[in-house]
Design a protein around this motif. Structure first.
Motif, PDB file in Angstrom:
ATOM      1  N   ARG A  88      44.425  10.187  -6.310  1.00  0.00           N
ATOM      2  CA  ARG A  88      45.743   9.632  -6.626  1.00  0.00           C
ATOM      3  C   ARG A  88      46.155   9.991  -8.042  1.00  0.00           C
ATOM      4  NH1 ARG A  88      44.322   3.784  -4.497  1.00  0.00           N
ATOM      5  NH2 ARG A  88      44.602   4.043  -2.257  1.00  0.00           N
ATOM      6  N   GLY A  89      47.463  10.014  -8.260  1.00  0.00           N
ATOM      7  CA  GLY A  89      47.989  10.267  -9.595  1.00  0.00           C
ATOM      8  C   GLY A  89      49.129  11.260  -9.563  1.00  0.00           C
ATOM      9  N   ALA A  90      50.021  11.124 -10.530  1.00  0.00           N
ATOM     10  CA  ALA A  90      51.125  12.077 -10.666  1.00  0.00           C
ATOM     11  C   ALA A  90      50.567  13.455 -10.992  1.00  0.00           C
ATOM     12  CB  ALA A  90      52.068  11.611 -11.759  1.00  0.00           C
ATOM     13  N   LEU A  91      51.396  14.469 -10.807  1.00  0.00           N
ATOM     14  CA  LEU A  91      50.954  15.848 -10.983  1.00  0.00           C
ATOM     15  C   LEU A  91      50.267  16.057 -12.326  1.00  0.00           C
ATOM     16  CD1 LEU A  91      50.864  18.776 -10.020  1.00  0.00           C
ATOM     17  CD2 LEU A  91      53.177  19.073 -10.931  1.00  0.00           C
ATOM     18  N   GLY A  92      50.866  15.504 -13.395  1.00  0.00           N
ATOM     19  CA  GLY A  92      50.297  15.693 -14.730  1.00  0.00           C
ATOM     20  C   GLY A  92      48.974  15.001 -14.937  1.00  0.00           C
ATOM     21  N   GLU A  93      48.614  14.094 -14.030  1.00  0.00           N
ATOM     22  CA  GLU A  93      47.362  13.350 -14.158  1.00  0.00           C
ATOM     23  C   GLU A  93      46.244  13.918 -13.296  1.00  0.00           C
ATOM     24  OE1 GLU A  93      48.851   9.677 -12.723  1.00  0.00           O
ATOM     25  OE2 GLU A  93      49.565   8.992 -14.681  1.00  0.00           O
ATOM     26  N   LEU A  94      46.572  14.812 -12.374  1.00  0.00           N
ATOM     27  CA  LEU A  94      45.570  15.331 -11.439  1.00  0.00           C
ATOM     28  C   LEU A  94      44.663  16.361 -12.103  1.00  0.00           C
ATOM     29  CD1 LEU A  94      47.650  15.836  -8.165  1.00  0.00           C
ATOM     30  CD2 LEU A  94      45.879  14.115  -8.579  1.00  0.00           C
ATOM     31  N   SER A  95      43.387  16.279 -11.756  1.00  0.00           N
ATOM     32  CA  SER A  95      42.425  17.265 -12.244  1.00  0.00           C
ATOM     33  C   SER A  95      41.882  18.046 -11.054  1.00  0.00           C
ATOM     34  CB  SER A  95      41.266  16.563 -12.955  1.00  0.00           C
ATOM     35  OG  SER A  95      40.490  15.811 -12.037  1.00  0.00           O
ATOM     36  N   PRO A  96      41.464  19.290 -11.290  1.00  0.00           N
ATOM     37  CA  PRO A  96      40.868  20.063 -10.190  1.00  0.00           C
ATOM     38  C   PRO A  96      39.658  19.345  -9.600  1.00  0.00           C
ATOM     39  CG  PRO A  96      41.370  21.504 -12.032  1.00  0.00           C
ATOM     40  CD  PRO A  96      41.588  20.090 -12.512  1.00  0.00           C
ATOM     41  N   GLU A  97      38.886  18.684 -10.445  1.00  0.00           N
ATOM     42  CA  GLU A  97      37.685  18.001  -9.980  1.00  0.00           C
ATOM     43  C   GLU A  97      38.017  16.891  -8.987  1.00  0.00           C
ATOM     44  OE1 GLU A  97      37.000  20.135 -13.626  1.00  0.00           O
ATOM     45  OE2 GLU A  97      38.425  18.535 -13.183  1.00  0.00           O
ATOM     46  N   ALA A  98      39.053  16.101  -9.290  1.00  0.00           N
ATOM     47  CA  ALA A  98      39.441  15.006  -8.394  1.00  0.00           C
ATOM     48  C   ALA A  98      39.950  15.543  -7.061  1.00  0.00           C
ATOM     49  CB  ALA A  98      40.506  14.141  -9.055  1.00  0.00           C
ATOM     50  N   ILE A  99      40.743  16.612  -7.109  1.00  0.00           N
ATOM     51  CA  ILE A  99      41.278  17.196  -5.880  1.00  0.00           C
ATOM     52  C   ILE A  99      40.154  17.787  -5.035  1.00  0.00           C
ATOM     53  CG2 ILE A  99      42.779  18.996  -4.933  1.00  0.00           C
ATOM     54  CD1 ILE A  99      44.510  18.660  -7.467  1.00  0.00           C
ATOM     55  N   LEU A 100      39.238  18.492  -5.674  1.00  0.00           N
ATOM     56  CA  LEU A 100      38.132  19.101  -4.938  1.00  0.00           C
ATOM     57  C   LEU A 100      37.210  18.047  -4.341  1.00  0.00           C
ATOM     58  CD1 LEU A 100      37.248  22.111  -7.263  1.00  0.00           C
ATOM     59  CD2 LEU A 100      38.257  22.205  -4.981  1.00  0.00           C
ATOM     60  N   LEU A 101      36.970  16.946  -5.065  1.00  0.00           N
ATOM     61  CA  LEU A 101      36.138  15.876  -4.513  1.00  0.00           C
ATOM     62  C   LEU A 101      36.801  15.276  -3.279  1.00  0.00           C
ATOM     63  CD1 LEU A 101      33.681  14.038  -4.646  1.00  0.00           C
ATOM     64  CD2 LEU A 101      34.972  12.543  -6.215  1.00  0.00           C
ATOM     65  N   SER A 102      38.124  15.106  -3.334  1.00  0.00           N
ATOM     66  CA  SER A 102      38.864  14.594  -2.182  1.00  0.00           C
ATOM     67  C   SER A 102      38.698  15.518  -0.989  1.00  0.00           C
ATOM     68  CB  SER A 102      40.350  14.441  -2.549  1.00  0.00           C
ATOM     69  OG  SER A 102      41.098  13.976  -1.450  1.00  0.00           O
ATOM     70  N   PHE A 103      38.852  16.832  -1.211  1.00  0.00           N
ATOM     71  CA  PHE A 103      38.710  17.801  -0.121  1.00  0.00           C
ATOM     72  C   PHE A 103      37.285  17.873   0.407  1.00  0.00           C
ATOM     73  CE2 PHE A 103      42.943  19.192  -0.869  1.00  0.00           C
ATOM     74  CZ  PHE A 103      43.313  19.965   0.220  1.00  0.00           C
ATOM     75  N   HIS A 104      36.326  17.849  -0.492  1.00  0.00           N
ATOM     76  CA  HIS A 104      34.931  17.932  -0.061  1.00  0.00           C
ATOM     77  C   HIS A 104      34.540  16.725   0.784  1.00  0.00           C
ATOM     78  CE1 HIS A 104      33.204  21.562  -1.698  1.00  0.00           C
ATOM     79  NE2 HIS A 104      33.811  21.368  -2.845  1.00  0.00           N
ATOM     80  N   THR A 105      35.065  15.560   0.418  1.00  0.00           N
ATOM     81  CA  THR A 105      34.689  14.333   1.115  1.00  0.00           C
ATOM     82  C   THR A 105      35.384  14.190   2.464  1.00  0.00           C
ATOM     83  OG1 THR A 105      34.360  13.240  -1.017  1.00  0.00           O
ATOM     84  CG2 THR A 105      34.568  11.817   0.913  1.00  0.00           C
ATOM     85  N   LYS A 106      36.668  14.532   2.514  1.00  0.00           N
ATOM     86  CA  LYS A 106      37.471  14.221   3.698  1.00  0.00           C
ATOM     87  C   LYS A 106      37.767  15.431   4.588  1.00  0.00           C
ATOM     88  CE  LYS A 106      41.158  10.940   4.747  1.00  0.00           C
ATOM     89  NZ  LYS A 106      42.242  10.111   4.195  1.00  0.00           N
ATOM     90  N   VAL A 107      37.579  16.635   4.067  1.00  0.00           N
ATOM     91  CA  VAL A 107      37.870  17.846   4.843  1.00  0.00           C
ATOM     92  C   VAL A 107      36.605  18.680   5.065  1.00  0.00           C
ATOM     93  CG1 VAL A 107      39.275  19.942   4.992  1.00  0.00           C
ATOM     94  CG2 VAL A 107      40.229  17.883   3.928  1.00  0.00           C
ATOM     95  N   VAL A 108      35.988  19.118   3.980  1.00  0.00           N
ATOM     96  CA  VAL A 108      34.809  19.976   4.100  1.00  0.00           C
ATOM     97  C   VAL A 108      33.644  19.210   4.719  1.00  0.00           C
ATOM     98  CG1 VAL A 108      33.174  21.440   2.876  1.00  0.00           C
ATOM     99  CG2 VAL A 108      35.553  21.329   2.110  1.00  0.00           C
ATOM    100  N   GLY A 109      33.421  17.977   4.267  1.00  0.00           N
ATOM    101  CA  GLY A 109      32.332  17.168   4.819  1.00  0.00           C
ATOM    102  C   GLY A 109      32.437  16.985   6.327  1.00  0.00           C
ATOM    103  N   PRO A 110      33.583  16.556   6.841  1.00  0.00           N
ATOM    104  CA  PRO A 110      33.737  16.437   8.289  1.00  0.00           C
ATOM    105  C   PRO A 110      33.561  17.765   9.042  1.00  0.00           C
ATOM    106  CG  PRO A 110      35.339  15.041   7.219  1.00  0.00           C
ATOM    107  CD  PRO A 110      34.670  15.846   6.130  1.00  0.00           C
ATOM    108  N   ILE A 111      33.995  18.865   8.443  1.00  0.00           N
ATOM    109  CA  ILE A 111      33.756  20.163   9.078  1.00  0.00           C
ATOM    110  C   ILE A 111      32.253  20.412   9.202  1.00  0.00           C
ATOM    111  CG2 ILE A 111      33.951  22.668   8.793  1.00  0.00           C
ATOM    112  CD1 ILE A 111      36.699  22.211   7.523  1.00  0.00           C
TER     113      ILE A 111
END
Length: 237
Positions: A88-111
């Motif tokens: 979560r967070g506005a564009l200026g607050e987002l970090s690559p690490e937070a986005i990648l953790l979200s993807f790894h947990t909810k997308v890559v992990g389930p795959i």
């Protein structure tokens, strides 16, 4: 209770509370033998102490951990993953690490769950992953969440084709107050009240609402590749 999962084994990945806990209870009520798995095994053991639920540890950001879980548990009829790491967070607050953790947990992990569990699952089984209303309702501060959820909707369609006749679906919840919004602090009450008042269902969702949908996805043998919205009509307003 109808016993629609009688004699079947259901793996539920997530926490020992909220939506994951409701799914475990609903599956058990339908006669399933349930295995609960998550990163915090001690918390799960405490949550399910004195029940027939088996508890295992798994880290969805680590394929070796998922492979080890599959080897340990063996063949199951259904796999459900509720795990998330919301970016979560506005564009200026987002970090690559937070986005990648979200993807790894909810997308890559389930795959990876599909990769390691599907080969041993009966062809009548299913996988149920979690998307979310943010994929359909763009809102400032939810770009990372929306991107992740939208990806889940693509993944389940692709897996439904590749793994057929094994069924693959997603549940797309609306706003459910499970404590995930506690980070809003004093703003939480007003935020949830506003959503509840505007929602066509005129209420927030409950973990039980979502658990019922998961049982439906596991037991409806003519549904696959679907992201099932259980959101009170939230994207309509």
């Amino acid at each position: 209770m109808t016993g629609s999962l009688q004699g079947e084994t259901v793996l539920v990945v997530g926490r020992g509370s909220g939506i994951a806990r409701a799914i475990v209870g609903a599956a058990a009520a339908e006669g399933a033998q349930v295995v609960a798995a998550g990163r915090n095994r001690e918390a799960l053991e405490s949550a399910y102490k004195g029940t027939s639920v088996s508890v295992k540890g798994v880290d969805l950001t680590d394929e070796a951990s998922i492979a080890a879980l599959a080897d340990d548990v063996g063949s199951v009829h259904h796999v459900v993953s509720t795990a998330s790491a919301r970016a979560r967070g506005a564009l200026g607050e987002l970090s690559p690490e937070a986005i990648l953790l979200s993807f790894h947990t909810k997308v890559v992990g389930p795959i990876m769950l599909a990769k390691h569990f599907a080969p041993e699952m009966p062809r009548t089984g299913s996988l149920v992953f979690f998307s979310g209303v943010a994929a359909l309702e763009p809102d400032p501060g939810f770009l990372g969440v929306a991107a992740t959820n939208g990806s889940v909707n693509v993944v389940i369609r692709s897996l439904a084709v590749e793994l057929a006749p094994l069924r693959v679906n997603a549940i797309s919840p609306g706003t459910v107050d499970t404590g995930a919004w506690d980070g809003l602090g004093e703003k939480k009450g007003a935020f949830l009240e506003k959503l509840s008042a505007a929602n066509p269902a005129r209420r927030l969702g409950t973990p039980e609402d979502i658990a019922q949908a998961v049982v439906f996805a596991m037991t409806n043998t003519f549904m696959t590749g679907v992201s099932l919205a259980v959101d009170g009509g939230q994207p309509l307003v």
